[in-house]
Design an enzyme around this catalytic site. Sequence first.
Site, PDB file in Angstrom:
ATOM      1  N   GLY A   7       0.811  -1.218   0.000  1.00 36.76           N
ATOM      2  CA  GLY A   7       0.000   0.000   0.000  1.00 36.76           C
ATOM      3  C   GLY A   7       0.843   1.266   0.000  1.00 36.76           C
ATOM      4  N   SER A  27      -2.256  -9.169  -3.763  1.00 36.30           N
ATOM      5  CA  SER A  27      -0.971  -8.517  -4.020  1.00 36.30           C
ATOM      6  C   SER A  27       0.220  -9.444  -3.777  1.00 36.30           C
ATOM      7  CB  SER A  27      -0.831  -7.284  -3.125  1.00 36.30           C
ATOM      8  OG  SER A  27      -1.830  -6.344  -3.423  1.00 36.30           O
ATOM      9  N   CYS A  79      -3.170   9.437  11.252  1.00 38.47           N
ATOM     10  CA  CYS A  79      -2.192  10.330  10.626  1.00 38.47           C
ATOM     11  C   CYS A  79      -2.446  11.801  10.961  1.00 38.47           C
ATOM     12  CB  CYS A  79      -2.171  10.121   9.115  1.00 38.47           C
ATOM     13  SG  CYS A  79      -3.772  10.230   8.306  1.00 38.47           S
ATOM     14  N   GLN A  89      -6.019  18.158   4.944  1.00 39.77           N
ATOM     15  CA  GLN A  89      -5.511  16.807   4.821  1.00 39.77           C
ATOM     16  C   GLN A  89      -5.323  16.385   3.374  1.00 39.77           C
ATOM     17  OE1 GLN A  89      -8.164  15.489   8.614  1.00 39.77           O
ATOM     18  NE2 GLN A  89      -7.245  13.822   7.464  1.00 39.77           N
ATOM     19  N   SER A 129      -3.446  11.354   0.021  1.00 39.78           N
ATOM     20  CA  SER A 129      -2.837  10.063   0.338  1.00 39.78           C
ATOM     21  C   SER A 129      -3.272   9.539   1.697  1.00 39.78           C
ATOM     22  CB  SER A 129      -1.314  10.147   0.269  1.00 39.78           C
ATOM     23  OG  SER A 129      -0.828  11.066   1.223  1.00 39.78           O
ATOM     24  N   GLY A 130      -3.908  10.387   2.510  1.00 42.09           N
ATOM     25  CA  GLY A 130      -4.519   9.879   3.734  1.00 42.09           C
ATOM     26  C   GLY A 130      -5.589   8.846   3.435  1.00 42.09           C
ATOM     27  N   LYS A 150     -11.375  10.875  16.159  1.00 41.86           N
ATOM     28  CA  LYS A 150     -10.038  10.306  16.373  1.00 41.86           C
ATOM     29  C   LYS A 150      -9.066  11.378  16.869  1.00 41.86           C
ATOM     30  CE  LYS A 150     -10.325   6.676  12.847  1.00 41.86           C
ATOM     31  NZ  LYS A 150      -9.906   6.284  11.471  1.00 41.86           N
ATOM     32  N   HIS A 203      -0.108  16.439   5.578  1.00 41.28           N
ATOM     33  CA  HIS A 203      -1.244  16.974   6.332  1.00 41.28           C
ATOM     34  C   HIS A 203      -0.799  18.254   7.037  1.00 41.28           C
ATOM     35  CE1 HIS A 203      -3.532  13.540   5.434  1.00 41.28           C
ATOM     36  NE2 HIS A 203      -3.725  13.012   6.622  1.00 41.28           N
TER      37      HIS A 203
END
Lengths: 365, 365
Positions: free
Chosen positions: B23, B51, B140, B167, B170-171, B237, B266
Amino acid sequence: MTGARGKAPEGAKPTLAVVGATGAVGTVMLELLSTRRDVWGEIRLIASHRSAGRRLVVRGQETTVLPLTAEVFDGVDVAMFDVPDEVSAEWAEVAVAAGAVVVDNSGAFRMDPDVPLVVPEVNASVARKRPKGIIANPNCTTLSMIVAIGALHRAYVLESLVVASYQAASGAGQAGIDTLYDQIAKVAGHRELGTRAGDVRRIVDDDLGPFAAPLAMNVVPWVGSAGADGWTSEELKVRNESRKILGLPDLPVSATCVRVPVVTGHSLAVHARFKRPIELPKVYELLRDSSGVLLFDDPSHQEFPTPADVVGTDPTWVGRLRIALDDPQALDLFVCGDNLRKGAALNTAQIAEVVAEDFMAVATA
Amino acid sequence: MTGARGKAPEGAKPTLAVVGATGAVGTVMLELLSTRRDVWGEIRLIASHRSAGRRLVVRGQETTVLPLTAEVFDGVDVAMFDVPDEVSAEWAEVAVAAGAVVVDNSGAFRMDPDVPLVVPEVNASVARKRPKGIIANPNCTTLSMIVAIGALHRAYVLESLVVASYQAASGAGQAGIDTLYDQIAKVAGHRELGTRAGDVRRIVDDDLGPFAAPLAMNVVPWVGSAGADGWTSEELKVRNESRKILGLPDLPVSATCVRVPVVTGHSLAVHARFKRPIELPKVYELLRDSSGVLLFDDPSHQEFPTPADVVGTDPTWVGRLRIALDDPQALDLFVCGDNLRKGAALNTAQIAEVVAEDFMAVATA
């Protein structure tokens, strides 16, 4: 009431001058003047000598742009200015001396105690107290949230504001728009960008336009110029103008202003604390009933404001309403507005219409 | 101390498993494992059956990706997981049963009272209290600010936090990155975009990928899924993880999480209130001395963090430091970090290295 000369013949509509007709805000202004209720007699388009002579369409009619001179204000009743601060500082008084009421969208007069700072939905009445014949239009960032905040303040009494902005390129005028388009064209197709520091900077080739860093594929936490103590001019405007518009001279306000790669549409994440505890159903009700506000808050149906969905529309869109989990008197929300419309041209037009109504009332009295 | 079996032969380096090696975070992890101090013996790369079989380079060596099975954890001392919540929930215990300490970057265990949530610069010691053999890596967004906030908290004692995030795509993983590249390619060259509502939506052709609205030329105030009372999972979060990491279970935190058209990096605008009044020179000093923090705050020389300048680097960059004009105990700042590095792979690697050191200490005792 000062300003508006009230000497027009009975039934005559006031003459309007649009100073800065060829800029990004001016372009939207001509569109608004062509579509809003027509309260104006003659409309005179004015710009710098460089742009004078261009022919622009307003109310379906081609009109030649006139150069900015003292004579151009002869017979003008209301003059809207959307020009740099120093141009307003020099020319607003010229227009007033010629008998016009000036509605100015620069920063030159906003904090002058003898100049009202007006958002018609919030404080229309102060537009009539204009000892200098000048009314100031707030900064686009303040304007993009203040109608919603004003409505909440009337019900809950504002105690403090913390805001973070997501400001569009067009806040920096046509040069900002062009720079963003250019930079997006340069980064497009580069699917390796965004993994190594400085790559975007190299690709945009240091053509930063009016911005302090690359804007495509980036965000830039610097808008305006350096103010005192690390604050930017833009952040100080949000604080000082919010205080003046709301009539809360001691309101604590912290703003962080950030430019984002959006063409038009300013957004703000707002954390507002009030003197009274908040009930969300009542907030929904009052925002639904507030003029100039569009409540758009149903995330389960993908309903939250984004600049791409808001651009070109008049209201302040409000969504993501949440009562702070640790503070029943604090509300978190996300607001979005077209910075060239309500954030600039629309609010200016609304103020000018308030003046025009008074003018007509006097003329027909 | 539980976990790390401590049965390796004297001098042997622990065996590491990287689960989710293919990933977006896994890719950065392999780069980090190839460049950081090498504390590992064997490194086993693991991914979904889909994968598995791919060959990836780690520490200069081509390595075949193994499918996720129970047997793959035989002999593994430390297993890093970067996989969806439900995969971690199922497989972390399998790895623990096989004798591994798990460092998990999903949301599955972060709020479990028997699982420490670790940021080595802030609370490394709690990594040793892991009754389930699992250590959680924070989200993240929390990670992109918490090292700086932790340093400030140690000096001034945090009282409340209001944050707004910017943000990166890619988060949302590789799908987020691909979607943003695709959308930018589609909008590039369209110099009419950004004046009418819905234009960007039409151009990106409703290919929204993992996002709730178009991301190119837009910002999206919706990250994660719906939580309670209008809050998103991401916003909850930030609140709950900040409280747990800082050991402040009652800390008031309000977050508004917004996706921006940035590939990686970010950023957060933070308004932090402390129990003690703040002096900016001391803040500079303490941030300069803080491990994992890079002070970058000289706007007069265009020094403020932006994601394009921060991507690919390890520290949390801190700039735009301002004492709130109306509150000497509140600090406004803008922080920026690579969400795939410190925000994910780097912090996971740092935690794993803490465990590896203990393992080596036991092995050689």
